[in-house]
Scaffold this motif. Structure first.
Motif, PDB file in Angstrom:
ATOM      1  N   LEU A   1     -41.631 -17.470 -26.581  1.00  0.00           N
ATOM      2  CA  LEU A   1     -41.431 -17.288 -25.146  1.00  0.00           C
ATOM      3  C   LEU A   1     -40.999 -18.812 -24.527  1.00  0.00           C
ATOM      4  N   ALA A   2     -40.805 -19.785 -25.463  1.00  0.00           N
ATOM      5  CA  ALA A   2     -40.089 -20.977 -24.882  1.00  0.00           C
ATOM      6  C   ALA A   2     -38.572 -21.021 -25.488  1.00  0.00           C
ATOM      7  N   GLU A   3     -38.048 -20.110 -25.748  1.00  0.00           N
ATOM      8  CA  GLU A   3     -36.663 -20.049 -26.229  1.00  0.00           C
ATOM      9  C   GLU A   3     -36.039 -19.764 -24.906  1.00  0.00           C
ATOM     10  N   HIS A   4     -36.747 -19.269 -23.642  1.00  0.00           N
ATOM     11  CA  HIS A   4     -35.938 -19.233 -22.544  1.00  0.00           C
ATOM     12  C   HIS A   4     -35.505 -20.686 -22.079  1.00  0.00           C
ATOM     13  N   PRO A   5     -34.199 -20.839 -21.628  1.00  0.00           N
ATOM     14  CA  PRO A   5     -33.856 -22.297 -21.411  1.00  0.00           C
ATOM     15  C   PRO A   5     -34.961 -22.984 -20.344  1.00  0.00           C
ATOM     16  N   GLY A   6     -35.225 -24.322 -20.684  1.00  0.00           N
ATOM     17  CA  GLY A   6     -36.114 -24.746 -19.738  1.00  0.00           C
ATOM     18  C   GLY A   6     -37.790 -24.784 -19.884  1.00  0.00           C
ATOM     19  N   PHE A   7     -37.832 -24.190 -20.977  1.00  0.00           N
ATOM     20  CA  PHE A   7     -39.503 -23.836 -21.126  1.00  0.00           C
ATOM     21  C   PHE A   7     -40.040 -24.670 -22.434  1.00  0.00           C
ATOM     22  N   ARG A   8     -41.108 -25.263 -22.356  1.00  0.00           N
ATOM     23  CA  ARG A   8     -41.846 -25.951 -23.411  1.00  0.00           C
ATOM     24  C   ARG A   8     -43.317 -25.694 -23.285  1.00  0.00           C
ATOM     25  N   TRP A   9     -44.088 -25.736 -24.724  1.00  0.00           N
ATOM     26  CA  TRP A   9     -45.328 -25.746 -24.738  1.00  0.00           C
ATOM     27  C   TRP A   9     -45.910 -27.224 -24.640  1.00  0.00           C
ATOM     28  N   MET A  10     -46.975 -27.299 -23.614  1.00  0.00           N
ATOM     29  CA  MET A  10     -47.331 -28.784 -23.802  1.00  0.00           C
ATOM     30  C   MET A  10     -49.027 -28.591 -23.519  1.00  0.00           C
ATOM     31  N   THR A  11     -49.716 -29.711 -23.919  1.00  0.00           N
ATOM     32  CA  THR A  11     -51.048 -29.900 -23.874  1.00  0.00           C
ATOM     33  C   THR A  11     -51.777 -30.344 -22.403  1.00  0.00           C
ATOM     34  N   LEU A  12     -52.738 -30.069 -22.162  1.00  0.00           N
ATOM     35  CA  LEU A  12     -53.245 -31.028 -21.071  1.00  0.00           C
ATOM     36  C   LEU A  12     -53.282 -32.396 -21.055  1.00  0.00           C
ATOM     37  N   HIS A  13     -53.612 -32.946 -22.051  1.00  0.00           N
ATOM     38  CA  HIS A  13     -53.438 -34.265 -22.320  1.00  0.00           C
ATOM     39  C   HIS A  13     -52.247 -34.824 -22.010  1.00  0.00           C
ATOM     40  N   GLN A  14     -50.968 -34.151 -22.563  1.00  0.00           N
ATOM     41  CA  GLN A  14     -49.668 -34.566 -22.242  1.00  0.00           C
ATOM     42  C   GLN A  14     -49.397 -34.587 -20.648  1.00  0.00           C
ATOM     43  N   LEU A  15     -49.519 -33.310 -19.941  1.00  0.00           N
ATOM     44  CA  LEU A  15     -49.362 -32.942 -18.787  1.00  0.00           C
ATOM     45  C   LEU A  15     -50.113 -34.270 -17.792  1.00  0.00           C
ATOM     46  N   THR A  16     -51.173 -34.412 -18.089  1.00  0.00           N
ATOM     47  CA  THR A  16     -52.145 -35.379 -17.331  1.00  0.00           C
ATOM     48  C   THR A  16     -51.465 -36.663 -17.532  1.00  0.00           C
ATOM     49  N   GLY A  17     -51.031 -37.060 -18.838  1.00  0.00           N
ATOM     50  CA  GLY A  17     -50.477 -38.543 -18.831  1.00  0.00           C
ATOM     51  C   GLY A  17     -49.051 -38.475 -18.254  1.00  0.00           C
ATOM     52  N   LEU A  18     -48.511 -37.583 -17.927  1.00  0.00           N
ATOM     53  CA  LEU A  18     -47.363 -37.572 -17.141  1.00  0.00           C
ATOM     54  C   LEU A  18     -47.556 -37.957 -15.570  1.00  0.00           C
ATOM     55  N   LEU A  19     -48.759 -37.441 -15.394  1.00  0.00           N
ATOM     56  CA  LEU A  19     -49.242 -37.604 -13.918  1.00  0.00           C
ATOM     57  C   LEU A  19     -49.269 -39.059 -13.609  1.00  0.00           C
ATOM     58  N   ARG A  20     -49.653 -39.847 -14.438  1.00  0.00           N
ATOM     59  CA  ARG A  20     -49.395 -41.442 -14.104  1.00  0.00           C
ATOM     60  C   ARG A  20     -48.145 -41.834 -13.563  1.00  0.00           C
ATOM     61  N   HIS A  21     -47.264 -41.130 -13.701  1.00  0.00           N
ATOM     62  CA  HIS A  21     -46.133 -41.587 -13.014  1.00  0.00           C
ATOM     63  C   HIS A  21     -45.363 -40.565 -12.102  1.00  0.00           C
ATOM     64  N   SER A  22     -44.503 -41.094 -11.371  1.00  0.00           N
ATOM     65  CA  SER A  22     -44.055 -40.197 -10.217  1.00  0.00           C
ATOM     66  C   SER A  22     -42.937 -39.235 -10.635  1.00  0.00           C
ATOM     67  N   HIS A  23     -42.783 -38.035 -10.081  1.00  0.00           N
ATOM     68  CA  HIS A  23     -41.801 -37.187 -10.168  1.00  0.00           C
ATOM     69  C   HIS A  23     -41.548 -36.528 -11.532  1.00  0.00           C
TER      70      HIS A  23
END
Length: 475
Positions: free
Chosen positions: A425-447
């Protein structure tokens, strides 16, 4: 005023507020909006005071894509607003001060909004109305404990480089709720997220930015709420996998460093050109006899004019343009368990209004009917996977409203769908599997994480603390 102890208290407060707080909107031609005028050369719509926002034309080019070039209207609101929630402990339980607010674009009148939801024009008094309550807590946050404070983007397809300051401020002193405000626990807010069109977009955005360590411990509940939720059988296993996904020590399919490199590399390589264009001469768009700006296909969205009468707002009457989309959107996350840890399949998506080219979007984010007038190759690669999902795999399914201050009756069906882990499913260009902790960690930063993903994250995280109410339920 004591906090609401039962969800019935919340609904009684909503019922009571509807008689005192409302907006009535009447559609009017754009040329007849009081205080607004189109530029004679470009057609750009501006307010005579120079604040608020403009509606402009945009030309977008993406060579090599199924749709390589298009033109569209877009809202340009460069000022950074404040979306802020106050939090305070009562008997050791964190409570969030929420506002019952009516917006002209809301499909159902009042929705549950942040403590403060204000553009810079609003809090500087450009509208000439009453001061924004509780604003000082957010304009001088140094007096309190800052839980989260980060600039986040808005919809990149409708806003040009729009950002809002998402804030949660913890207070210890006395804060008396004014009329139309009430204290709610996180489990209560989580339960209310399962009700159609009730918890507004800005609230969902701010709640998504809440650090995982600041949440009520999973399984805890405030007095009067349903006890902590763990469903039996496979759904219970799902909850366990979701909680593990919040753990920084849980194994992830990709390292955070590799994900950041992927995002940076995509931003550099994406060929996206965005240029200003005259609103009154946009290819494929026209003025209708009743004064709207519409696409020739009858799809996508209109730019409409509305005349608003309001009660319980800083201003009692005003006119404004709004974006009115066609159709209900689909905003969906495919999730899968990888070694017992829930992963979400995200899509690194380019939008013309983003500050930094691409942001992490849900697996699918679109209005399916729009693809009837676009080339077949433009259809999102996993849209059919979402539309054909077995109902037993759906973990969350509620229709949520978009922001009612700029968008008229804009709604998206929010879906979280569990699927067996399939690397392809992640072989489509632009897709990756991520955990909730990783997504929430990126929310500490803009954009990094777009509005639609933040909205879905709030919904997904709601499954960690309480059982959802029946979909669409009023109670």
């Amino acid at each position: 005023m004591t906090p609401a102890t039962h969800l019935d208290d919340v609904h009684r407060a909503l019922d009571s507020a509807r008689g005192r707080m409302f907006t009535r909107t009447e559609r009017v031609p754009l040329d007849e909006l009081t205080g607004w005028a189109g530029d004679p050369d470009t057609g750009t719509l501006r307010h005579h005071r120079g604040g608020f926002f403009t509606v402009e034309g945009l030309r977008v080019r993406r060579p090599g894509r199924p749709v390589a070039e298009w033109s569209q209207p877009i809202i340009n609101q460069q000022e950074i607003g404040i979306l802020g929630i106050l939090v305070k402990e009562f008997d050791g339980v964190p409570h969030f001060l929420m506002q019952l607010k009516a917006e002209p674009g809301n499909i159902n009148g009042i929705q549950i909004s942040p403590t403060v939801q204000a553009t810079r024009s609003n809090y500087l008094g450009v509208h000439g109305g009453r001061p924004v309550p509780y604003l000082d807590h957010f304009r001088d946050p140094s007096r309190h404990r800052v839980v989260t404070d980060v600039r986040q983007s808005e919809q990149g397809s409708w806003f040009l480089r729009k950002r809002n300051r998402n804030m949660i401020i913890q207070v210890s002193g006395e804060v008396e709720p004014l009329d139309g405000y009430l204290w709610l626990t996180l489990p209560q807010l989580h339960r209310l997220l399962a009700v159609d069109d009730l918890v507004n977009m800005d609230t969902r955005s701010v709640l998504a930015c809440l650090p995982l360590t600041a949440e009520t411990a999973p399984g805890d509940s405030a007095p009067g709420d349903t006890a902590g939720y763990t469903a039996p059988g496979p759904a219970g296993d799902f909850t366990a996998a979701l909680l593990r996904s919040c753990d920084p020590a849980a194994p992830a399919r990709h390292s955070t460093a590799s994900l950041l490199s992927w995002i940076t590399d995509t931003r550099i390589r994406t060929d996206l050109t965005v240029e200003s264009a005259p609103l009154n001469r946009l290819p494929g768009w026209h003025r209708t006899p009743d004064g709207r700006v519409a696409h020739d296909s009858g799809r996508f969205f209109d730019v409409i004019g509305v005349r608003v009468e309001a009660a319980g707002r800083e201003v009692a009457r005003w006119d404004q343009p709004m974006i009115a989309p066609y159709g209900t959107g689909i905003v969906a996350l495919l999730v899968a368990r990888v070694d017992g840890v829930l992963h979400a399949l995200v899509h690194l998506r380019a939008e013309p209004g983003y500050v930094d080219v691409v942001e992490l979007a849900p697996t699918v984010s679109c209005v399916p009917e729009n693809y009837d007038v676009l080339p077949p190759a433009a259809r999102p690669p996993l849209l059919d996977e979402v539309l054909r999902a077995d109902p037993s795999a759906v973990r969350f399914d509620t229709v949520q409203s978009e922001e009612g201050g700029r968008f008229h009756h804009a709604r998206s069906r929010h879906l979280v769908i569990e699927t067996p882990y399939r690397p392809e499913l992640a072989e489509h260009p632009g897709f990756r599997w991520m955990t909730l902790h990783q997504l929430t960690g990126l929310l500490r930063h803009s954009h990094y994480v777009n509005m639609e993903t933040r909205s879905l994250l709030a919904c997904l995280r709601s499954l960690t603390t309480s059982a959802p109410a029946p979909v669409g339920a009023a109670r």
